[in-house]
Motif scaffolding. Sequence first.
Motif, PDB file in Angstrom:
ATOM      1  N   ILE A  66      -4.049  55.703  30.381  1.00 60.63           N
ATOM      2  CA  ILE A  66      -4.376  55.238  31.733  1.00 60.63           C
ATOM      3  C   ILE A  66      -4.180  56.372  32.729  1.00 60.63           C
ATOM      4  CG2 ILE A  66      -3.630  53.699  33.601  1.00 60.63           C
ATOM      5  CD1 ILE A  66      -3.086  51.583  31.542  1.00 60.63           C
ATOM      6  N   LEU A  67      -3.092  57.126  32.562  1.00 55.22           N
ATOM      7  CA  LEU A  67      -2.821  58.244  33.463  1.00 55.22           C
ATOM      8  C   LEU A  67      -3.940  59.268  33.409  1.00 55.22           C
ATOM      9  CD1 LEU A  67      -0.684  59.435  35.393  1.00 55.22           C
ATOM     10  CD2 LEU A  67       0.299  60.604  33.417  1.00 55.22           C
ATOM     11  N   GLY A  68      -4.386  59.599  32.206  1.00 53.78           N
ATOM     12  CA  GLY A  68      -5.476  60.561  32.064  1.00 53.78           C
ATOM     13  C   GLY A  68      -6.780  60.049  32.657  1.00 53.78           C
ATOM     14  N   PHE A  69      -7.066  58.764  32.428  1.00 53.99           N
ATOM     15  CA  PHE A  69      -8.306  58.180  32.954  1.00 53.99           C
ATOM     16  C   PHE A  69      -8.295  58.177  34.481  1.00 53.99           C
ATOM     17  CE2 PHE A  69     -10.590  54.458  34.565  1.00 53.99           C
ATOM     18  CZ  PHE A  69     -11.867  54.737  34.112  1.00 53.99           C
ATOM     19  N   ILE A  70      -7.187  57.750  35.081  1.00 50.60           N
ATOM     20  CA  ILE A  70      -7.109  57.699  36.544  1.00 50.60           C
ATOM     21  C   ILE A  70      -7.214  59.096  37.141  1.00 50.60           C
ATOM     22  CG2 ILE A  70      -5.604  57.164  38.502  1.00 50.60           C
ATOM     23  CD1 ILE A  70      -4.552  54.777  36.943  1.00 50.60           C
ATOM     24  N   SER A  71      -6.528  60.072  36.529  1.00 47.19           N
ATOM     25  CA  SER A  71      -6.589  61.447  37.033  1.00 47.19           C
ATOM     26  C   SER A  71      -8.007  62.006  36.950  1.00 47.19           C
ATOM     27  CB  SER A  71      -5.626  62.337  36.243  1.00 47.19           C
ATOM     28  OG  SER A  71      -4.303  61.872  36.371  1.00 47.19           O
ATOM     29  N   ALA A  72      -8.685  61.742  35.817  1.00 49.61           N
ATOM     30  CA  ALA A  72     -10.062  62.207  35.667  1.00 49.61           C
ATOM     31  C   ALA A  72     -10.991  61.519  36.660  1.00 49.61           C
ATOM     32  CB  ALA A  72     -10.542  61.948  34.235  1.00 49.61           C
ATOM     33  N   LEU A  73     -10.781  60.211  36.894  1.00 55.88           N
ATOM     34  CA  LEU A  73     -11.600  59.470  37.853  1.00 55.88           C
ATOM     35  C   LEU A  73     -11.394  59.994  39.273  1.00 55.88           C
ATOM     36  CD1 LEU A  73     -13.537  57.074  38.338  1.00 55.88           C
ATOM     37  CD2 LEU A  73     -11.503  55.629  38.634  1.00 55.88           C
ATOM     38  N   LEU A  85      -3.862  66.154  40.861  1.00 58.60           N
ATOM     39  CA  LEU A  85      -2.493  66.485  40.463  1.00 58.60           C
ATOM     40  C   LEU A  85      -1.483  65.622  41.209  1.00 58.60           C
ATOM     41  CD1 LEU A  85      -0.546  68.314  38.896  1.00 58.60           C
ATOM     42  CD2 LEU A  85      -0.647  69.928  40.811  1.00 58.60           C
ATOM     43  N   GLY A  86      -1.728  65.402  42.511  1.00 56.24           N
ATOM     44  CA  GLY A  86      -0.830  64.561  43.300  1.00 56.24           C
ATOM     45  C   GLY A  86      -0.782  63.133  42.789  1.00 56.24           C
ATOM     46  N   VAL A  87      -1.936  62.593  42.404  1.00 54.73           N
ATOM     47  CA  VAL A  87      -1.989  61.238  41.848  1.00 54.73           C
ATOM     48  C   VAL A  87      -1.231  61.180  40.524  1.00 54.73           C
ATOM     49  CG1 VAL A  87      -3.540  59.531  40.818  1.00 54.73           C
ATOM     50  CG2 VAL A  87      -4.123  60.578  43.014  1.00 54.73           C
ATOM     51  N   THR A  88      -1.409  62.197  39.689  1.00 53.28           N
ATOM     52  CA  THR A  88      -0.723  62.241  38.402  1.00 53.28           C
ATOM     53  C   THR A  88       0.791  62.265  38.579  1.00 53.28           C
ATOM     54  OG1 THR A  88      -2.589  63.450  37.431  1.00 53.28           O
ATOM     55  CG2 THR A  88      -0.489  63.529  36.251  1.00 53.28           C
ATOM     56  N   VAL A  89       1.266  63.106  39.487  1.00 57.71           N
ATOM     57  CA  VAL A  89       2.708  63.197  39.740  1.00 57.71           C
ATOM     58  C   VAL A  89       3.242  61.876  40.288  1.00 57.71           C
ATOM     59  CG1 VAL A  89       4.462  64.341  41.148  1.00 57.71           C
ATOM     60  CG2 VAL A  89       2.669  65.701  40.056  1.00 57.71           C
ATOM     61  N   SER A  90       2.506  61.247  41.189  1.00 55.61           N
ATOM     62  CA  SER A  90       2.939  59.973  41.779  1.00 55.61           C
ATOM     63  C   SER A  90       3.064  58.888  40.706  1.00 55.61           C
ATOM     64  CB  SER A  90       1.954  59.522  42.851  1.00 55.61           C
ATOM     65  OG  SER A  90       1.887  60.460  43.905  1.00 55.61           O
ATOM     66  N   LEU A  91       2.067  58.811  39.811  1.00 58.66           N
ATOM     67  CA  LEU A  91       2.116  57.803  38.755  1.00 58.66           C
ATOM     68  C   LEU A  91       3.234  58.095  37.747  1.00 58.66           C
ATOM     69  CD1 LEU A  91      -1.701  57.232  38.108  1.00 58.66           C
ATOM     70  CD2 LEU A  91      -0.095  55.683  39.223  1.00 58.66           C
ATOM     71  N   LEU A  92       3.477  59.367  37.477  1.00 59.38           N
ATOM     72  CA  LEU A  92       4.597  59.715  36.598  1.00 59.38           C
ATOM     73  C   LEU A  92       5.929  59.298  37.220  1.00 59.38           C
ATOM     74  CD1 LEU A  92       3.525  63.244  35.284  1.00 59.38           C
ATOM     75  CD2 LEU A  92       3.775  61.151  33.918  1.00 59.38           C
ATOM     76  N   ALA A 275      -1.292  53.118  48.200  1.00 55.76           N
ATOM     77  CA  ALA A 275      -2.121  53.116  49.413  1.00 55.76           C
ATOM     78  C   ALA A 275      -2.621  54.520  49.733  1.00 55.76           C
ATOM     79  CB  ALA A 275      -1.314  52.561  50.594  1.00 55.76           C
ATOM     80  N   ILE A 276      -1.749  55.512  49.626  1.00 56.51           N
ATOM     81  CA  ILE A 276      -2.143  56.892  49.910  1.00 56.51           C
ATOM     82  C   ILE A 276      -3.178  57.377  48.898  1.00 56.51           C
ATOM     83  CG2 ILE A 276      -1.311  59.276  49.980  1.00 56.51           C
ATOM     84  CD1 ILE A 276       1.319  58.203  51.123  1.00 56.51           C
ATOM     85  N   MET A 277      -2.981  57.013  47.627  1.00 52.73           N
ATOM     86  CA  MET A 277      -3.943  57.415  46.595  1.00 52.73           C
ATOM     87  C   MET A 277      -5.327  56.851  46.887  1.00 52.73           C
ATOM     88  SD  MET A 277      -2.020  57.339  42.888  1.00 52.73           S
ATOM     89  CE  MET A 277      -0.833  56.036  43.133  1.00 52.73           C
ATOM     90  N   PHE A 278      -5.386  55.534  47.139  1.00 50.48           N
ATOM     91  CA  PHE A 278      -6.674  54.904  47.448  1.00 50.48           C
ATOM     92  C   PHE A 278      -7.289  55.516  48.701  1.00 50.48           C
ATOM     93  CE2 PHE A 278      -5.333  51.192  44.791  1.00 50.48           C
ATOM     94  CZ  PHE A 278      -6.471  51.124  44.003  1.00 50.48           C
ATOM     95  N   ASP A 279      -6.459  55.758  49.706  1.00 51.78           N
ATOM     96  CA  ASP A 279      -6.955  56.276  50.981  1.00 51.78           C
ATOM     97  C   ASP A 279      -7.537  57.676  50.818  1.00 51.78           C
ATOM     98  OD1 ASP A 279      -7.080  56.272  54.010  1.00 51.78           O
ATOM     99  OD2 ASP A 279      -5.731  57.955  53.694  1.00 51.78           O
ATOM    100  N   ARG A 280      -6.795  58.557  50.172  1.00 58.85           N
ATOM    101  CA  ARG A 280      -7.261  59.941  50.028  1.00 58.85           C
ATOM    102  C   ARG A 280      -8.507  60.029  49.141  1.00 58.85           C
ATOM    103  NH1 ARG A 280      -4.185  59.924  53.546  1.00 58.85           N
ATOM    104  NH2 ARG A 280      -2.419  61.306  53.953  1.00 58.85           N
ATOM    105  N   VAL A 281      -8.523  59.259  48.066  1.00 52.19           N
ATOM    106  CA  VAL A 281      -9.668  59.313  47.152  1.00 52.19           C
ATOM    107  C   VAL A 281     -10.924  58.783  47.824  1.00 52.19           C
ATOM    108  CG1 VAL A 281     -10.626  58.414  44.992  1.00 52.19           C
ATOM    109  CG2 VAL A 281      -8.257  59.207  45.067  1.00 52.19           C
ATOM    110  N   SER A 282     -10.818  57.641  48.515  1.00 57.08           N
ATOM    111  CA  SER A 282     -11.997  57.062  49.177  1.00 57.08           C
ATOM    112  C   SER A 282     -12.489  57.965  50.305  1.00 57.08           C
ATOM    113  CB  SER A 282     -11.677  55.662  49.708  1.00 57.08           C
ATOM    114  OG  SER A 282     -10.621  55.695  50.642  1.00 57.08           O
ATOM    115  N   GLN A 283     -11.577  58.573  51.052  1.00 60.43           N
ATOM    116  CA  GLN A 283     -11.982  59.489  52.127  1.00 60.43           C
ATOM    117  C   GLN A 283     -12.657  60.737  51.544  1.00 60.43           C
ATOM    118  OE1 GLN A 283      -9.068  60.549  55.038  1.00 60.43           O
ATOM    119  NE2 GLN A 283      -8.641  58.445  55.632  1.00 60.43           N
ATOM    120  N   SER A 284     -12.100  61.291  50.478  1.00 61.74           N
ATOM    121  CA  SER A 284     -12.699  62.479  49.863  1.00 61.74           C
ATOM    122  C   SER A 284     -14.090  62.179  49.325  1.00 61.74           C
ATOM    123  CB  SER A 284     -11.798  62.989  48.730  1.00 61.74           C
ATOM    124  OG  SER A 284     -10.547  63.399  49.223  1.00 61.74           O
TER     125      SER A 284
END
Length: 299
Positions: A66-73, A85-92, A275-284
């Motif tokens: 799941i971690l790899g899939f989310i990071s790749a997405l 990388l930030g998303v990966t660290v947060s999920l870890l 929330a930050i993950m969703f926000d940054r990804v959708s904005q990017s």
Amino acid sequence: MSDHSWLTEFPDMSRRELLGIRKALDGTYRDFSRAYGDQIEAFFDPLLSFLIWFENLLLHTPWWLILGFISALVYFLSRSWKLSLGVTVSLLAIGYFGMWEDTMRTLSIITVCTFLSIAIGVPIGILMARSNRAQSLITPLLDIMQTMPAFVYLIPVVMLLGIGKIPGLIAVIIYAIPPVIRLTNLGIRLVPQETLEAATAYGATPTQRLFGVQLPLAMPTIMAGINQTIMMALAMVVIASMIGVKGLGQPVLKSITNQYFTLGLLNGLAIVALAIMFDRVSQSYAKRAQRHLGDNQNG
């Protein structure tokens, strides 16, 4: 009789009338829920089955997959290795502090709520943009939905469907859907009239203008609405936990009732991280889509 005697009589009369109206409305809603509650529950059974399947999929899939899939997405949507990388660290970190399962439960219901909000909200926004009458009818409803206290949404839903995933999902959608409707309507209405006239001159039909011109040009605004919808859905997580929605909200609620400061703080930070993950990804993704659209227009 004094000129002001009616001032003392009127409150008692109005209270009696108001009490009678409230009793009548309560009785009508109870009768409706008893008569049609089973049919409404049966209507939502396929959605409940999908929710359970999706949650179990996230819970039983190995965490590293799941971690790899989310990071790749995240990288695919944003083209930013720093964000990935930030998303990966947060999920870890979430997994390290023992909040992985609750985070997956929250992620499952937020994902489903977001896609349902988009599927329902974008067509309504398009309808509002194409019809001033529809806009005048729907706008007051959106105003009510955005100003009504979040707890109030739980009352009719729980009375009708009890507690569980579906009532929580419905309450979250009602609370979170107004931004995507409003900004879809706004984005389409902001498309320059000259652009539409040029498309018409080339022989485009109304449907071709909608999907080929209006929606692409309105996409940055629509994405802003989707972003706000996701944020509001996450804000509703703790309140939805009161009616049996499992996830990060339940430990926060438990920490409030039992004064577990650390438990509430950690799970609250996990919600903030999502929330930050969703926000940054959708904005990017919105910025990248806008640049791509600008390059196509210049080309």
